[in-house]
Design an enzyme around this catalytic site. Structure first.
Site, mmCIF file in Angstrom:
data_model
loop_
_atom_site.group_PDB
_atom_site.id
_atom_site.type_symbol
_atom_site.label_atom_id
_atom_site.label_comp_id
_atom_site.label_asym_id
_atom_site.label_seq_id
_atom_site.Cartn_x
_atom_site.Cartn_y
_atom_site.Cartn_z
ATOM 1 N N ALA A 120 0.843 -1.182 0.000
ATOM 2 C CA ALA A 120 0.000 0.000 0.000
ATOM 3 C C ALA A 120 0.884 1.239 0.000
ATOM 4 O O ALA A 120 2.085 1.134 0.200
ATOM 5 C CB ALA A 120 -0.902 0.017 1.233
ATOM 6 N N MET A 121 0.246 2.382 -0.216
ATOM 7 C CA MET A 121 1.026 3.616 -0.343
ATOM 8 C C MET A 121 0.332 4.769 0.362
ATOM 9 O O MET A 121 -0.865 4.974 0.199
ATOM 10 C CB MET A 121 1.229 3.914 -1.834
ATOM 11 C CG MET A 121 2.030 5.165 -2.107
ATOM 12 S SD MET A 121 3.721 5.021 -1.453
ATOM 13 C CE MET A 121 4.039 6.729 -1.066
ATOM 14 N N GLU A 122 1.132 5.523 1.104
ATOM 15 C CA GLU A 122 0.609 6.521 2.040
ATOM 16 C C GLU A 122 0.389 7.917 1.460
ATOM 17 O O GLU A 122 0.393 8.897 2.209
ATOM 18 C CB GLU A 122 1.586 6.626 3.215
ATOM 19 C CG GLU A 122 2.955 7.293 2.903
ATOM 20 C CD GLU A 122 4.075 6.311 2.565
ATOM 21 O OE1 GLU A 122 3.775 5.190 2.115
ATOM 22 O OE2 GLU A 122 5.244 6.684 2.733
ATOM 23 N N ASN A 123 0.164 8.058 0.156
ATOM 24 C CA ASN A 123 -0.064 9.377 -0.451
ATOM 25 C C ASN A 123 -0.943 10.250 0.447
ATOM 26 O O ASN A 123 -1.949 9.794 0.963
ATOM 27 C CB ASN A 123 -0.757 9.221 -1.803
ATOM 28 C CG ASN A 123 -0.202 8.073 -2.603
ATOM 29 O OD1 ASN A 123 0.957 8.086 -2.969
ATOM 30 N ND2 ASN A 123 -1.016 7.047 -2.823
ATOM 31 N N GLU A 135 -0.296 2.750 6.917
ATOM 32 C CA GLU A 135 -0.396 3.857 5.951
ATOM 33 C C GLU A 135 -0.983 5.095 6.618
ATOM 34 O O GLU A 135 -0.539 6.211 6.372
ATOM 35 C CB GLU A 135 -1.230 3.455 4.732
ATOM 36 C CG GLU A 135 -0.765 2.181 4.017
ATOM 37 C CD GLU A 135 0.713 2.148 3.663
ATOM 38 O OE1 GLU A 135 1.302 3.224 3.429
ATOM 39 O OE2 GLU A 135 1.303 1.043 3.630
HETATM 40 N N1 TRP Z 1 5.792 3.557 1.228
HETATM 41 C C1 TRP Z 1 5.009 2.378 1.078
HETATM 42 C C2 TRP Z 1 4.780 1.829 2.481
HETATM 43 O O1 TRP Z 1 5.574 1.210 3.070
HETATM 44 C C3 TRP Z 1 5.593 1.289 0.266
HETATM 45 C C4 TRP Z 1 6.045 1.558 -1.131
HETATM 46 C C5 TRP Z 1 7.237 2.000 -1.508
HETATM 47 C C6 TRP Z 1 5.396 1.225 -2.318
HETATM 48 N N2 TRP Z 1 7.378 1.977 -2.849
HETATM 49 C C7 TRP Z 1 6.269 1.491 -3.375
HETATM 50 C C8 TRP Z 1 4.145 0.727 -2.591
HETATM 51 C C9 TRP Z 1 5.941 1.215 -4.681
HETATM 52 C C10 TRP Z 1 3.826 0.476 -3.907
HETATM 53 C C11 TRP Z 1 4.711 0.684 -4.951
HETATM 54 O O2 TRP Z 1 3.800 2.067 3.071
HETATM 55 ZN ZN ZN Z 2 5.454 2.413 4.966
#
Ligand code: TRP
Ligand code: ZN
Length: 890
Positions: free
Chosen positions: A274-277, A310
């Protein structure tokens, strides 16, 4: 495409950016193959940067159709005319204005053709983005580095029918239909300055559920979770987890949410979890969607943890971000630490800790012991995507946990408060973070910080001597750490040893030491001895009876412990230790010893040793513990990879597998009655709850089923078949299917078939079906996997499908991946090469399954090396795969 290997990026070369981008206005017109992005960047020279430096913007595979500087169009075909250059990977102005200026860039993006799933891409019919770490440069030219913070305003436009939902970061400030057309638009404004990797947009036709959260200061936040139509009910648990996470962060860290809305979008094509945008988290749908019939208890626990993770990034990652990618653990280690604490509060503490440590050992210890070992804060990288590792995440979290243990809860919280006060709105470093705790605790943390700069898992050796006459008990500690790539010599680590002295019948005795060889009053009151030198001796006084030391309680440091506890001592700990984690650990140590010994015997051609004492020890656990989840953990033997790591060299995966099977069989037979009693007593009843108590019952029941099946295949198969028929949860269903899968034959195939047909429409369930089959420890499995790759439910382009099938084969089927004819290695190598052209990030991750190849016995080692060399020598590799292949070969 960056197929060329760039120069390594080095931490010591860090320089502040020469230009800053204060404002970003994006105007995005969504179109499947030609999305038009107009970026309006307000740029100014950075007063702290070099003056008159060229402006160099990052790009990746970009097609620019227009670029204007302060309103003046640049002739992109005649670059000589404007003193700069533009390629798909870079835009430069050799002599940019030395005052604030505006750069307008128009790019055209083919989202449908984006198979890397970085930048703007399509998942199903939705448009979405992934920008961490360096994906924004696939959308427009930019200073794509985390220390350039900008305020974003994003206007999205799309066909109403194609994308009724238009989302971006921040709050929505305008929107509506575009008169006279079939199109509509939305404008989103994010008031918080952020780096480009936190940018996101989503457009699509999705089903939504909404809720509301009132923050501690009374602010109302609208919560939305957006999923594939028809899956809305499966998002309810995620919503519940989100609200609990928001409340927890207020209560435990005083952190309040800061926008009017918080959106989560689930997509089925996603490179990671997942991604924390900011304000718009984008998730792999497997960490959002759950129903009792489709998700296991483990899935529920993972959803809760990832949703929290996230969300917690909003403060640890977004409000305070990273100066550069070397500081990745600043946000990831800290946020994992926070989500671990959250999960521990939601569920049973010891059981959560056991689970976290199992993961740490399986993934991080393995990484640290092999050619891919790296610092929690690396000092160089070729491809940052390859550093989203267990070391950065899990060991990064352990370092913070140790810090907490060392300075205590109050100073720790004070340090966190300081960090939030001091660095809010900035891009910080590990040094900044550590300085807050030094200040809060009054301690010098320089030596402690070695955990960030030295890779490898320290080994702590302990010997104990009891002097009955003097009534003293002495512990001699020594620490060492094997060389890791690029680091031959290690300085001692600062290691907190949480300990107790256990006397049977008395429990923990009071810790007292003399002046000489003693421990400080603070150490004694906390029950934590600190090792900071290569050696330390501590002598406890007033110890008339020989105690059993319980060392590294709660797993107080990410180290390996070498202590020659007698079997009787282990049984004492299993039955009397007040620390739940160490009760479990003692059973694991006991089992590991047996397994290492049996594997050796099997390799030498003799029959494995049988040990009834261990079964008796487990019987004690079953009898004494009132927590089914805990008993289930104790009944689960160390994994084959754990045993391999313990053996350390000349590893024969077949011998290990046989040893483990044989011990499971012994336990299953010896404890048949107790296991059966538990199995029957915990029979599925009442309405479903995903909570820890109900899940614990299911965990024990299924652990019992697993051992009963090992002990008696025929009887076990009967139980499993009955369970499969009556199961009302996916947890019970998949456990029964797994038990049946152990015995080859038509029954197994029929059960697998029936499962497929029952769940055909649920890709996430079919993933379990793929994974289960890929993990069968039989020679026919590779052919089965190859056949399944032709199955209509499989898709080579979908990372979840690929990980379930090929990923599981490589990661959780050690006997077949390491098959003696090298077929497993060749298979994975070929997939890596095929995939590399499409999705290098996922290809590189799959290749890292080779991380432990060096410890294998010579035949397998030779074959694994050959496969790795074949990959490494292939022309046109991505930087991602080339980096992993070359580092693996060392
Ligand atoms: N920052 C995200 C997390 O740990 C993970 C992440 C880093 C990510 N690069 C990514 C997710 C590329 C998807 C695609 O929560
Ligand atoms: Zn993270």
């Amino acid at each position: 495409m960056r197929t060329d290997i760039a120069e390594p990026v080095r931490l010591k070369d860090y320089r502040v950016p020469d230009y800053l981008i204060d404002k970003v206005d994006l105007d995005v017109k969504l179109h499947p193959s030609a999305t038009r992005v107009l970026a309006r960047l307000r740029i100014r020279p950075n007063p702290k940067g070099r003056s008159k430096a060229p402006l160099v913007l990052d790009g990746d595979d970009l097609t620019a159709t227009k670029i204007a500087l302060d309103g003046q169009l640049l002739d992109l075909h005649e670059t000589g005319a404007w003193n700069g250059s533009v390629t798909p990977d870079q835009f430069t102005l050799s002599a940019p204005p030395q005052h604030p200026f505006v750069l307008e860039i128009e790019t055209i993006i083919d989202a449908a053709a984006n198979t890397r799933l970085m930048g703007l891409y399509r998942s199903g019919s939705a448009y979405c983005t992934q920008c961490e770490a360096e994906g924004f440069r696939r959308i427009t030219y930019f200073l794509d580095r985390p220390d350039v913070l900008s305020i974003y305003t994003v206007r999205l436009e799309a066909e109403m029918s194609e994308a009724p939902l238009l989302l971006s970061n921040g709050n929505k400030i305008a929107g509506g239909e575009i008169e006279g057309t079939t199109r509509h638009f939305a404008v989103w404004h994010d008031p918080f300055p952020k780096p480009s990797y936190l940018f996101a947009l989503v457009g699509g036709d999705l089903g939504s559920i909404y809720d509301e959260f009132k923050t501690c200061s009374g602010h109302k936040v609208m919560l939305g979770i957006h999923v594939e139509h028809g899956k809305e009910p499966h998002a309810v648990y995620a919503m519940d987890a989100l609200k609990r996470a928001m409340e927890w962060d207020e209560k435990v860290y005083g952190r309040e949410y800061d926008l009017d809305v918080f959106n989560i979008v689930a997509v089925s094509d996603f490179n990671m979890g997942a991604m924390e945008n900011k304000g718009l988290n984008i998730f792999n749908d497997k960490y959002v969607l759950a129903s009792p019939a489709t998700a296991t208890d483990m899935d529920y626990a993972n959803i809760e943890a990832v949703i929290a993770h996230e969300y917690f990034h909003n403060w640890t990652g977004n409000r305070i971000t990273c100066r550069d990618w070397f500081q990745l653990c600043l946000k990831e280690g800290l946020t994992v630490f926070r989500d671990h604490a959250f999960s521990a509060d939601m569920r049973s503490d010891a059981v959560r800790r056991i689970g976290d440590v199992r993961t740490l050992r399986a993934q991080q210890f393995a990484e640290d012991a092999g050619p891919l070992a790296h610092n929690v804060r690396p000092d160089t990288y070729l491809e940052i995507n390859n550093f989203y590792t267990a070391t950065i995440y899990e060991k990064g979290a352990e370092i913070i946990r140790m810090l907490n243990v060392l300075i205590g809860d109050d100073a720790f919280r004070k340090g966190m408060d300081l960090y939030f006060d001091e660095y809010d709105g900035t891009a910080a470093t590990i040094e900044d973070f550590i300085s807050c705790f030094a200040q809060a605790s009054g301690r010098d943390l320089t030596e402690f910080s070695r955990w960030y700069h030295q890779s490898g898992t320290p080994l702590v050796s302990v010997t104990a001597t009891h002097d009955a006459k003097a009534e003293t008990f002495t512990l001699d500690f020594s620490q060492s750490c094997k060389p890791t790539p690029g680091q031959d010599k290690k300085d001692p680590f600062v290691i907190p040893v949480a300990l107790g002295l256990v006397v049977p019948g008395q429990g923990d005795i009071e810790l007292r030491t003399g002046n000489q060889d003693g421990a400080s009053a603070e150490e004694l009151s906390r029950g934590v001895i600190e090792l900071s030198a290569a050696q330390r001796r501590v002598t406890f006084h007033n110890v008339p009876n020989r105690p059993v030391p319980s060392l590294f309680r709660g797993f107080s440091a990410p180290v390996r412990l070498e202590y020659a506890a007698s079997e009787a001592d282990l049984i004492t700990l299993i039955s009397h230790d007040s620390d739940g984690f160490n009760r479990w650990q003692a059973a694991q140590v006991y089992a590991t010893r047996l397994l290492v010994r049996s594997a050796g015997q099997i390799r030498a051609g003799s029959a494995p040793h049988r040990d009834e004492d261990f079964s008796r020890a487990l019987a004690i656990v079953i009898e004494k513990s009132s927590d089914p989840a805990f008993i289930a953990q104790a009944l689960t033997l160390p994994g084959e990879a754990d045993i391999a790591r313990e053996i350390g060299e000349d590893v024969d995966p077949d011998a290990i597998h046989l040893a483990r099977e044989s011990l499971r069989e012994t336990i299953g037979r010896d404890l048949k009655d107790a296991l059966l009693a538990n199995y029957q007593q915990l029979a599925d009843s009442g309405p479903y709850s995903p909570g820890a108590v109900a899940a614990g019952g299911r965990a024990l029941r299924n652990a019992a089923l697993d051992l009963l099946t090992a002990g008696n295949k025929a009887e076990g198969a009967l139980l499993a078949a009955r369970q499969l028929e009556t199961a009302s949860t996916m947890t019970d269903e998949i456990a029964a299917l797994a038990a049946l899968t152990h015995s080859p034959g038509t029954e197994r195939e029929a059960a697998l078939d029936a499962f497929y047909h029952a769940h055909e429409g649920e890709p996430l369930v079919i993933d379990k079906w793929f994974a289960l089959q890929a993990s069968i420890p039989e020679p026919g499995t590779l052919d089965r996997v190859k056949k399944l790759m032709q199955h209509k439910a499989f898709s080579f382009n979908n990372p979840n499908r690929l990980r379930s099938l090929a990923g599981s084969f490589a990661a959780i089927n050690p006997t077949q991946f390491n098959a003696l004819d090298g077929s497993g290695y060749e298979f994975i190598a070929k997939i890596v090469l095929d995939l590399d052209a499409k999705n290098p990030q996922v290809a590189a991750r799959l290749l890292s399954a080779f991380k432990s190849w060096r410890v294998l016995e010579v035949k397998r080692r030779t074959l694994a090396e050959r496969a790795l060399r074949r990959v490494a020598s292939t022309a046109g590799l991505s930087a991602d795969v080339k980096d992993i292949a070359e580092r693996s070969l060392g």
